[in-house]
Each structure stands twice: as C-alpha cells, then as structure tokens.
Design a protein around this motif. Structure first.
Motif, PDB file in Angstrom:
ATOM      1  N   HIS A 198       0.848  -1.204   0.000  1.00  0.00           N
ATOM      2  CA  HIS A 198       0.000   0.000   0.000  1.00  0.00           C
ATOM      3  C   HIS A 198       0.877   1.247   0.000  1.00  0.00           C
ATOM      4  N   LYS A 199       0.979   1.872  -1.139  1.00  0.00           N
ATOM      5  CA  LYS A 199       1.802   3.079  -1.284  1.00  0.00           C
ATOM      6  C   LYS A 199       0.922   4.259  -1.688  1.00  0.00           C
ATOM      7  N   PHE A 200       0.861   5.211  -0.788  1.00  0.00           N
ATOM      8  CA  PHE A 200       0.131   6.453  -1.023  1.00  0.00           C
ATOM      9  C   PHE A 200      -1.345   6.215  -1.338  1.00  0.00           C
ATOM     10  N   ASP A 201      -1.920   5.173  -0.727  1.00  0.00           N
ATOM     11  CA  ASP A 201      -3.355   4.926  -0.874  1.00  0.00           C
ATOM     12  C   ASP A 201      -4.048   5.186   0.466  1.00  0.00           C
ATOM     13  N   HIS A 202      -5.343   4.951   0.486  1.00  0.00           N
ATOM     14  CA  HIS A 202      -6.127   5.217   1.696  1.00  0.00           C
ATOM     15  C   HIS A 202      -5.620   4.401   2.879  1.00  0.00           C
ATOM     16  N   THR A 203      -5.231   3.158   2.648  1.00  0.00           N
ATOM     17  CA  THR A 203      -4.746   2.300   3.728  1.00  0.00           C
ATOM     18  C   THR A 203      -3.474   2.853   4.344  1.00  0.00           C
ATOM     19  N   VAL A 208      -0.736   5.929   8.776  1.00  0.00           N
ATOM     20  CA  VAL A 208       0.129   7.027   9.229  1.00  0.00           C
ATOM     21  C   VAL A 208      -0.612   7.914  10.222  1.00  0.00           C
ATOM     22  N   TYR A 209      -1.855   8.236   9.925  1.00  0.00           N
ATOM     23  CA  TYR A 209      -2.626   9.090  10.846  1.00  0.00           C
ATOM     24  C   TYR A 209      -2.823   8.411  12.204  1.00  0.00           C
ATOM     25  N   ARG A 210      -3.265   7.153  12.179  1.00  0.00           N
ATOM     26  CA  ARG A 210      -3.549   6.468  13.446  1.00  0.00           C
ATOM     27  C   ARG A 210      -2.281   6.234  14.259  1.00  0.00           C
ATOM     28  N   ALA A 211      -1.152   5.972  13.565  1.00  0.00           N
ATOM     29  CA  ALA A 211       0.099   5.701  14.269  1.00  0.00           C
ATOM     30  C   ALA A 211       0.709   6.958  14.876  1.00  0.00           C
ATOM     31  N   THR A 212       0.416   8.109  14.318  1.00  0.00           N
ATOM     32  CA  THR A 212       1.043   9.356  14.785  1.00  0.00           C
ATOM     33  C   THR A 212       0.050  10.229  15.554  1.00  0.00           C
ATOM     34  N   LEU A 281     -22.265  -4.827  -3.629  1.00  0.00           N
ATOM     35  CA  LEU A 281     -21.904  -3.786  -2.670  1.00  0.00           C
ATOM     36  C   LEU A 281     -21.931  -2.443  -3.383  1.00  0.00           C
ATOM     37  N   SER A 282     -22.373  -1.433  -2.675  1.00  0.00           N
ATOM     38  CA  SER A 282     -22.423  -0.098  -3.264  1.00  0.00           C
ATOM     39  C   SER A 282     -21.915   0.907  -2.248  1.00  0.00           C
ATOM     40  N   GLY A 283     -21.744   2.135  -2.685  1.00  0.00           N
ATOM     41  CA  GLY A 283     -21.262   3.165  -1.789  1.00  0.00           C
ATOM     42  C   GLY A 283     -19.820   3.536  -2.078  1.00  0.00           C
ATOM     43  N   ARG A 284     -19.424   4.629  -1.502  1.00  0.00           N
ATOM     44  CA  ARG A 284     -18.114   5.201  -1.798  1.00  0.00           C
ATOM     45  C   ARG A 284     -16.959   4.321  -1.332  1.00  0.00           C
ATOM     46  N   ILE A 285     -17.150   3.601  -0.222  1.00  0.00           N
ATOM     47  CA  ILE A 285     -16.035   2.830   0.339  1.00  0.00           C
ATOM     48  C   ILE A 285     -16.019   1.382  -0.133  1.00  0.00           C
ATOM     49  N   ALA A 286     -16.978   0.969  -0.980  1.00  0.00           N
ATOM     50  CA  ALA A 286     -17.063  -0.429  -1.399  1.00  0.00           C
ATOM     51  C   ALA A 286     -15.776  -0.896  -2.068  1.00  0.00           C
ATOM     52  N   LYS A 287     -15.140  -0.002  -2.847  1.00  0.00           N
ATOM     53  CA  LYS A 287     -13.928  -0.400  -3.561  1.00  0.00           C
ATOM     54  C   LYS A 287     -12.773  -0.730  -2.610  1.00  0.00           C
TER      55      LYS A 287
END
Length: 554
Positions: A198-203, A208-212, A281-287
């Motif tokens: 996972h490089k520069f994606d949402h994951t 990074v946010y949760r760890a810092t 599945l539908s919705g913005r986060i389904a992907k």
C-alpha cells in the motif's frame, strides 16, 4: 423421554433445537408414554406426562378450561425467570389466572408464565412460542444491543431447569468435549499481508494518521501507554525503509502467531482473488474491500501454516451471493492447500438470508460469518455450531469476539480494561453453558498501529487456565457433527441410582470424545444456572463404547 407437539411449520426448527439440547425426544405419539410433553400447537392433547409445557401467545383449549386470560404485550419485552433475563422477539401475551408465577415480564408485575399443579401432572403455561424464538435467533439473529445475552442457551437452561426441578431423570450430551470445559476456536481474517503493498493509498495514509496523530491523542487520554505510543511512531518513521526493502514489513505477522499459538492450532481465512471488491456492494467505500494480495501471493506462508497443523479457509468475496463464484473461490484455496473440507468467512461479514444455501451448494463445509462487526457476543443467542434452516449439511460456526469491534474508534472503542471485562463475561458464559467461543484476531492486529498483541496473549493465557480444547474451525465443526450424529438407542433405569444406555456413534475416531451428563437432583430456588453445571446435581461420563451402565447417587 420428551414428546413434542409443534405447529406444522415448526418441525424443522424443533429438530434443530434438540440438536442443541441433545437429550432423548421425539414427535409426540399417542401410543407412547412420556415424562415431558411440549406443546406449541393450539389444540392441547390429553398427554399422560408428569410435566406438560404449553407455549404460545394465543388462547387455547387449556386456557379456556382453566380460565386463563391472555393479553398481548407490545414493544421490546424481556422476561425474568429466577435471576435470568431473556429477550423475547416474537409475540408474547401476559397471563392472568390461578397458578404459581414462574416467568414475569421485566419491570413490572405482569406474568408471562404460570405453573398449574394437578394430582398427577404439573402444567407450565408460557405466553410465547419457544420454537418461534429459536427460529428468529438462528435466522435473523439478535440486535447488537442484546448481543451480550446467550438467549438461546437461556431458553435451554430454563427448560432443563423445569424438568430437573420436577425430579424427572434427564440425560443429555452437553456441548463440551469430555475432559474440557468448552471449545476455543482461534481465527484470523487476513485482510492485509504487507504494508509494502500500500503506497500512497487510503490504507497507508490511514495507518500514518492512526500511528502518529491518533496515538498522540490516545496517550493524552490515557487510552494507550507511552510504550505503545513510541512503538507506533517508530513504525510510522520506518515506512520509507520498509518500502525500500531495508526493514522488515511490520504487518507480516504469521510467524508471530505461530509463536504465540504454539500449543493451539488456529484457522486463517485467506483472500482468494486480489483486486476484487466483489459484487452486490455499493457506496463510496465499497472499492476498499478489494485486497492487494491473494493466496497465490503467499503460497509458501500458507503451505507452512498447513504443515504446522493450522487450517486455511476462504475469506470470501462473492461466495455469499453466487454459487459459481463461490466454487471458484473454494477451488482457488484448494489448489494451494490441498485441503478438501474447507470453511469460509465472508470478508466484511457480508451475508443475507440466502447465503447459507448458496455456500452449501458451492461446496463449503462450514461458514463462520454469523456475528457482528460493531460489537461482540451472540448473534444467534448461542455458543454452539448449528445448522441454518433449509440447508442439509453446512454448519454455522458463530463468531463471538472480534478485535476491531472491541477496540476500533468506529465501533465499541473500548479500553483494555473494558474489553477484558466483556471478554471475561463471554468466557464465564462458556464455562456455564459449554459450546465454542470463536475469536477473530486479524492478522495485522498484533502489529503497529493496533498493537492488540498483549491483550491477545493474555486472552489465550486465560483460556488455557480454564481448560479449553483449542480447535481449528474445521475441528470444532467436526466435533459438533459427531455430537449431532449421536443417537440414543435405548435407555433403561435399572433402579433409582443405575441407568443403562445403548447408543450409536458414527464418528468414533474423533478425539476428544463426547460426554454423557445425567441430571438427578432437584434444583434450589429455581436458579437456572445450577441446571447446567456438573457436581451436586449431575454427573459427567466420557462415552467410549456402545453401551454404558452408570451408577450415580440420588
């Protein structure tokens, strides 16, 4: 022997109920005699039994004869029997008449159960339908607010308590292997394998946010220790070196699980196809459901897990709604593992009322999706593997404890102390009722930024102290199938203290063996909790042959 007179459409659920309450029973035959008769049909027969239990919210012949008035109760209802509270999901009526109140509606004086004494029999009139309650629990399941209640086990304990309290001999096969208090099933959903994927994606940015920043806020709130704070920051700062291949990937934790679980095999549910979010599945986060890895990416790891005695199942994508896609997912796992009896848990716990039939037709031996994303507990009200309605062979291994449900900010967001209190209660219930406690700890959850590893280690230690049988999902299901296949062929009470039992067991090679439990004595103070413990009121005997002659004190 228990005789049952159900409504016509209830026969299937009656059969499943008595797989969970494994005691001698049959559909009522007027040419046979019974110790106990259970009735949910409107017309009540003149059963010659010591104990007659009449369930239902509608007025029947017995009510007319005994001048019992029924008043339908609306809204969410809890009933109390002794010190046990049970939610009722179907229709329920308040009862007014002459008799000893045995069940009351919580929060008032309304009576939902009456005991009527006669010279040769005792009759319990209960204002709801037991089997309709069981149907609801095993199909729709409990709402999250009642997840902590083992409702179906309470129903069984209530029935057991009434029988034993009448000094009626009761024999059953409890849902616990001989020599153990219950079964613990450790499972791991492998949603992610490497953060390097996972490089520069949402994951990555979420990590990074949760760890810092997330860790900084949590340490200020005393939700995590400074030690965990520094581990998370160290992990975040190491990301460039992980991507360059200089540092080991922090999310790759399979070897650590092998070390932690060295005395206990577990089940890993692996994604069959990468870059597939799935249909329906539908919705913005389904992907985001699509994984960056699949089983072909980690074949060596998977083969080592199997070699070490662990089980590998399918972390399904579309199997829950499509037979052909389910078969492809199963085949993908089989091609790597070579294991023929494969179970499944659907990614994100996607499920509908057709899923079990679809999974069975696709060839899966069991499913372990029936649980909660946002809480922990008993969606089906039980700690036992069960056969969903309208399937023939597939068993459901219910999910009880999930790490992210406990700790994630979007769900329960508990502290370690709060989570331990909740998990301890589920273990306490397992010690009381037996069954299987299914635990889901995601593959990356012992790594930064989650760092749920210490809690998991303490949980395993506590389970070991309570004498559990650690089984993979497949082993647990196989044991429950052994119990389901067990048949009481003949029971003969030689005298008040001796009984001879003939039985058939089609899976004699499975270890640990089944256990026979004999209840004998009257229960004190109508306390249901006494009805399911061995000791002063019952004895437990491992079943090792085809005939058992047992002596017990009265």
């Amino acid at each position: 022997m228990i005789g049952v007179i159900p409504k016509k459409h209830e026969k299937e659920i009656v059969e499943e109920f008595f797989q969970l309450f494994k005691t001698p029973w049959e559909f009522y035959d007027e040419d046979h005699s019974y110790d106990v008769v259970i009735v949910t049909r409107g017309v009540v027969c003149k059963a010659n039994a010591r104990l007659l239990l009449i369930y239902g919210s509608e007025r029947n012949q017995f009510d007319c004869n005994e001048n019992i008035a029924l008043s339908p109760t609306s809204g969410k209802v809890f009933v109390q029997c002794g010190n046990v509270e049970i939610p009722i999901y179907g229709n329920i009526s308040a009862l007014e008449g002459v008799g000893n109140p045995t069940i009351r509606v919580k929060g008032g004086s309304t009576i939902a159960g009456l005991e009527v004494e006669r010279s040769r029999e005792t009759i319990f009139r209960i204002g709801y339908d037991l089997f309709e309650e069981v149907r609801f629990l095993l199909s729709e399941g409990q709402p999250p607010e009642n997840a902590h209640i083992p409702t179906l086990e309470h129903h069984i304990a209530m029935l057991r308590g009434w029988i034993v309290n009448m000094r009626i001999p009761l024999i059953e096969i409890p849902p616990a292997p001989a020599g153990y208090n219950f079964i613990a099933c450790l499972t791991h959903d492998v949603d992610f394998v490497r953060i390097r994927d996972h490089k520069f994606d949402h994951t990555m940015w979420g990590f990074v946010y949760r760890a810092t920043i997330g860790s900084f806020l949590n340490v200020l709130k005393n939700r995590i220790t400074w030690s965990r704070f520094f581990q998370n920051w160290k992990a975040a700062l190491s990301l460039p070196f992980i991507y360059l291949g200089i540092c080991r990937d922090i999310w790759l934790q399979f070897d650590k699980y092998l070390e932690i679980e060295k005395d206990a095999c577990s089940t890993f549910f692996i994604i069959p196809f990468k870059k597939k979010a799935g249909n329906k599945l539908s919705g913005r986060i389904a992907k985001r459901r699509a994984s960056k890895y699949d089983i072909t990416s980690i074949q060596d790891i998977v083969k080592n897990l199997v070699k070490q005695g662990h089980e590998v199942g399918v972390h399904g994508i579309d199997a829950w709604h499509n037979i052909d896609l389910g078969r492809k997912e199963l085949k993908r796992i089989y091609q790597v593992t070579g294991q023929s009896d494969i179970g499944i848990r659907i990614h994100w716990l996607c499920f509908n009322d057709q899923s079990c039939r679809i999974l069975e037709k696709a060839g899966f031996k069991y499913d372990s999706t029936f649980g909660y994303n946002d809480t922990v507990g008993y969606r089906g009200g039980t700690a036992q593997a069960f056969r969903p309605l309208e399937v023939r062979h597939l068993l459901e291994l219910p999910l009880h404890i999930q790490d992210t449900a406990l700790f994630s900010s979007g769900y329960m967001n508990l502290t370690d102390i709060q989570a331990w209190s909740l998990c301890s209660k589920l273990i306490e219930n397992a010690l009381m009722y037996g069954g299987v406690l299914t635990i889901l700890w995601h593959q990356r959850s012992i790594a930064p930024e989650r760092l749920y590893g210490d809690f998991y280690i303490d949980l395993l230690r506590y389970l070991k102290e309570n004498n559990v049988w650690f089984a993979t999902g497949g082993q647990a299901v196989q044991w429950f199938k052994k119990r389901r296949d067990f048949n009481f062929n003949a029971i003969q009470y030689v005298d008040d203290n001796t009984v001879t039992i003939k039985y058939s067991d089609s899976r004699t090679g499975i270890i640990p063996p089944l256990m026979l439990r004999i209840h004998k004595r009257k229960l004190p103070n109508n306390d249901l909790s006494h009805a399911i413990h061995s000791g002063t009121i019952c004895i437990d005997v491992p079943l090792t042959g085809e005939i058992e002659r047992l002596a017990f004190s009265g």
